[in-house]
Write a protein that holds these residues in place. Structure first.
Motif, PDB file in Angstrom:
ATOM      1  N   LEU A  36       0.825  -1.209   0.000  1.00 17.38           N
ATOM      2  CA  LEU A  36       0.000   0.000   0.000  1.00 17.38           C
ATOM      3  C   LEU A  36       0.861   1.262   0.000  1.00 17.38           C
ATOM      4  O   LEU A  36       0.589   2.219  -0.729  1.00 17.38           O
ATOM      5  CB  LEU A  36      -0.943  -0.006   1.206  1.00 17.38           C
ATOM      6  N   ALA A  37       1.912   1.254   0.804  1.00 19.60           N
ATOM      7  CA  ALA A  37       2.790   2.429   0.887  1.00 19.60           C
ATOM      8  C   ALA A  37       3.481   2.700  -0.447  1.00 19.60           C
ATOM      9  O   ALA A  37       3.525   3.850  -0.909  1.00 19.60           O
ATOM     10  CB  ALA A  37       3.825   2.232   1.990  1.00 19.60           C
ATOM     11  N   TRP A  38       4.022   1.669  -1.068  1.00 16.74           N
ATOM     12  CA  TRP A  38       4.698   1.855  -2.355  1.00 16.74           C
ATOM     13  C   TRP A  38       3.708   2.298  -3.434  1.00 16.74           C
ATOM     14  O   TRP A  38       4.003   3.179  -4.235  1.00 16.74           O
ATOM     15  CB  TRP A  38       5.405   0.576  -2.792  1.00 16.74           C
ATOM     16  N   THR A  39       2.529   1.686  -3.446  1.00 19.80           N
ATOM     17  CA  THR A  39       1.536   2.015  -4.472  1.00 19.80           C
ATOM     18  C   THR A  39       1.057   3.457  -4.332  1.00 19.80           C
ATOM     19  O   THR A  39       1.038   4.214  -5.311  1.00 19.80           O
ATOM     20  CB  THR A  39       0.340   1.052  -4.388  1.00 19.80           C
ATOM     21  N   LEU A  40       0.668   3.849  -3.128  1.00 22.29           N
ATOM     22  CA  LEU A  40       0.196   5.220  -2.923  1.00 22.29           C
ATOM     23  C   LEU A  40       1.318   6.238  -3.092  1.00 22.29           C
ATOM     24  O   LEU A  40       1.093   7.334  -3.627  1.00 22.29           O
ATOM     25  CB  LEU A  40      -0.445   5.358  -1.544  1.00 22.29           C
ATOM     26  N   LEU A 100      11.865   0.571  -7.580  1.00 22.93           N
ATOM     27  CA  LEU A 100      12.575  -0.648  -7.969  1.00 22.93           C
ATOM     28  C   LEU A 100      13.825  -0.855  -7.122  1.00 22.93           C
ATOM     29  O   LEU A 100      14.089  -1.962  -6.643  1.00 22.93           O
ATOM     30  CB  LEU A 100      12.932  -0.590  -9.455  1.00 22.93           C
ATOM     31  N   ALA A 101      14.580   0.192  -6.921  1.00 22.92           N
ATOM     32  CA  ALA A 101      15.804   0.074  -6.119  1.00 22.92           C
ATOM     33  C   ALA A 101      15.479  -0.132  -4.642  1.00 22.92           C
ATOM     34  O   ALA A 101      16.065  -0.993  -3.985  1.00 22.92           O
ATOM     35  CB  ALA A 101      16.663   1.322  -6.302  1.00 22.92           C
ATOM     36  N   GLY A 102      14.553   0.636  -4.114  1.00 25.37           N
ATOM     37  CA  GLY A 102      14.239   0.575  -2.682  1.00 25.37           C
ATOM     38  C   GLY A 102      13.604  -0.729  -2.263  1.00 25.37           C
ATOM     39  O   GLY A 102      13.972  -1.309  -1.236  1.00 25.37           O
ATOM     40  N   SER A 103      12.671  -1.228  -3.029  1.00 22.94           N
ATOM     41  CA  SER A 103      11.999  -2.468  -2.634  1.00 22.94           C
ATOM     42  C   SER A 103      12.927  -3.667  -2.776  1.00 22.94           C
ATOM     43  O   SER A 103      12.886  -4.590  -1.973  1.00 22.94           O
ATOM     44  CB  SER A 103      10.735  -2.673  -3.462  1.00 22.94           C
ATOM     45  N   PHE A 105      16.302  -3.501  -2.579  1.00 24.88           N
ATOM     46  CA  PHE A 105      17.370  -3.361  -1.582  1.00 24.88           C
ATOM     47  C   PHE A 105      16.899  -3.871  -0.231  1.00 24.88           C
ATOM     48  O   PHE A 105      17.624  -4.550   0.479  1.00 24.88           O
ATOM     49  CB  PHE A 105      17.801  -1.892  -1.469  1.00 24.88           C
ATOM     50  N   ARG A 106      15.675  -3.580   0.108  1.00 21.32           N
ATOM     51  CA  ARG A 106      15.124  -4.056   1.383  1.00 21.32           C
ATOM     52  C   ARG A 106      15.055  -5.576   1.397  1.00 21.32           C
ATOM     53  O   ARG A 106      15.346  -6.211   2.405  1.00 21.32           O
ATOM     54  CB  ARG A 106      13.753  -3.455   1.624  1.00 21.32           C
ATOM     55  N   ASN A 107      14.662  -6.167   0.270  1.00 17.85           N
ATOM     56  CA  ASN A 107      14.613  -7.628   0.192  1.00 17.85           C
ATOM     57  C   ASN A 107      16.013  -8.233   0.263  1.00 17.85           C
ATOM     58  O   ASN A 107      16.201  -9.298   0.837  1.00 17.85           O
ATOM     59  CB  ASN A 107      13.903  -8.079  -1.087  1.00 17.85           C
ATOM     60  N   TRP A 108      16.997  -7.584  -0.335  1.00 21.80           N
ATOM     61  CA  TRP A 108      18.368  -8.098  -0.276  1.00 21.80           C
ATOM     62  C   TRP A 108      18.899  -8.064   1.140  1.00 21.80           C
ATOM     63  O   TRP A 108      19.519  -9.011   1.601  1.00 21.80           O
ATOM     64  CB  TRP A 108      19.291  -7.290  -1.181  1.00 21.80           C
ATOM     65  N   THR A 109      18.653  -6.969   1.845  1.00 20.41           N
ATOM     66  CA  THR A 109      19.169  -6.881   3.215  1.00 20.41           C
ATOM     67  C   THR A 109      18.418  -7.842   4.135  1.00 20.41           C
ATOM     68  O   THR A 109      19.000  -8.390   5.061  1.00 20.41           O
ATOM     69  CB  THR A 109      19.047  -5.447   3.758  1.00 20.41           C
ATOM     70  N   ALA A 110      17.131  -8.075   3.887  1.00 13.30           N
ATOM     71  CA  ALA A 110      16.380  -9.029   4.701  1.00 13.30           C
ATOM     72  C   ALA A 110      16.870 -10.464   4.450  1.00 13.30           C
ATOM     73  O   ALA A 110      16.946 -11.268   5.372  1.00 13.30           O
ATOM     74  CB  ALA A 110      14.893  -8.926   4.399  1.00 13.30           C
ATOM     75  N   ALA A 111      17.231 -10.776   3.204  1.00  9.98           N
ATOM     76  CA  ALA A 111      17.712 -12.120   2.881  1.00  9.98           C
ATOM     77  C   ALA A 111      19.096 -12.357   3.488  1.00  9.98           C
ATOM     78  O   ALA A 111      19.411 -13.488   3.873  1.00  9.98           O
ATOM     79  CB  ALA A 111      17.764 -12.291   1.365  1.00  9.98           C
ATOM     80  N   GLU A 112      19.908 -11.324   3.600  1.00  9.34           N
ATOM     81  CA  GLU A 112      21.250 -11.484   4.158  1.00  9.34           C
ATOM     82  C   GLU A 112      21.209 -11.730   5.674  1.00  9.34           C
ATOM     83  O   GLU A 112      22.064 -12.387   6.217  1.00  9.34           O
ATOM     84  CB  GLU A 112      22.086 -10.237   3.872  1.00  9.34           C
ATOM     85  N   THR A 113      20.208 -11.185   6.371  1.00  5.85           N
ATOM     86  CA  THR A 113      20.145 -11.325   7.818  1.00  5.85           C
ATOM     87  C   THR A 113      19.579 -12.670   8.241  1.00  5.85           C
ATOM     88  O   THR A 113      19.685 -13.047   9.403  1.00  5.85           O
ATOM     89  CB  THR A 113      19.290 -10.197   8.444  1.00  5.85           C
ATOM     90  N   GLN A 114      18.952 -13.386   7.328  1.00  8.34           N
ATOM     91  CA  GLN A 114      18.355 -14.682   7.680  1.00  8.34           C
ATOM     92  C   GLN A 114      19.351 -15.801   7.585  1.00  8.34           C
ATOM     93  O   GLN A 114      20.255 -15.917   6.941  1.00  8.34           O
ATOM     94  CB  GLN A 114      17.161 -14.984   6.788  1.00  8.34           C
TER      95      GLN A 114
END
Length: 114
Positions: A36-40, A100-103, A105-114
């Motif tokens: 919702l945040a990205w879309t709006l 595209l970059a922000g969403s 990048f967040r997924n990359w950093t979340a995958a690295e912490t797991q």
């Protein structure tokens, strides 16, 4: 007249950008709050991006006359409309690029912490 054209273009392009961002968020299974945040944000920012040339008319005209067309006799109304629409589309492209970059990048950093 210029305000109506820019607002109409902004609403159409903003709706298209919001739909594309929403589809991409759904495809990538982002959480509902992020989706919702990205879309709006992207849709609303795109509409606002088309209003920037109207609000900053003097500044954009000064920039255009000094940088791109240093010795104009006059600036035709169609020429100014093209500049205003190009400015709005450029702002939309920047917003989509930020999404595209922000969403991702967040997924990359979340995958690295797991």
């Amino acid at each position: 007249m210029l305000l109506e054209i820019l607002l109409g273009a902004g609403l159409v392009v903003g709706a298209v950008v919001a739909a594309l961002v929403d589809l991409d968020c759904g495809r990538r299974a982002l959480p509902a709050r992020s989706r919702l945040a990205w879309t709006l944000g992207c849709g609303g920012g795109s509409v606002a991006g088309f209003l920037v040339p109207y609000v900053f008319y003097q500044e954009l005209t000064s920039l255009y006359v000094r940088v791109l067309k240093p010795r104009p006799i006059t600036v035709h109304s169609r020429e100014w409309l093209a500049i205003a629409l190009t400015t709005g589309l450029t702002i939309c492209a920047v917003l989509v690029g930020l999404y595209l970059a922000g969403s991702r990048f967040r997924n990359w950093t979340a995958a690295e912490t797991q």
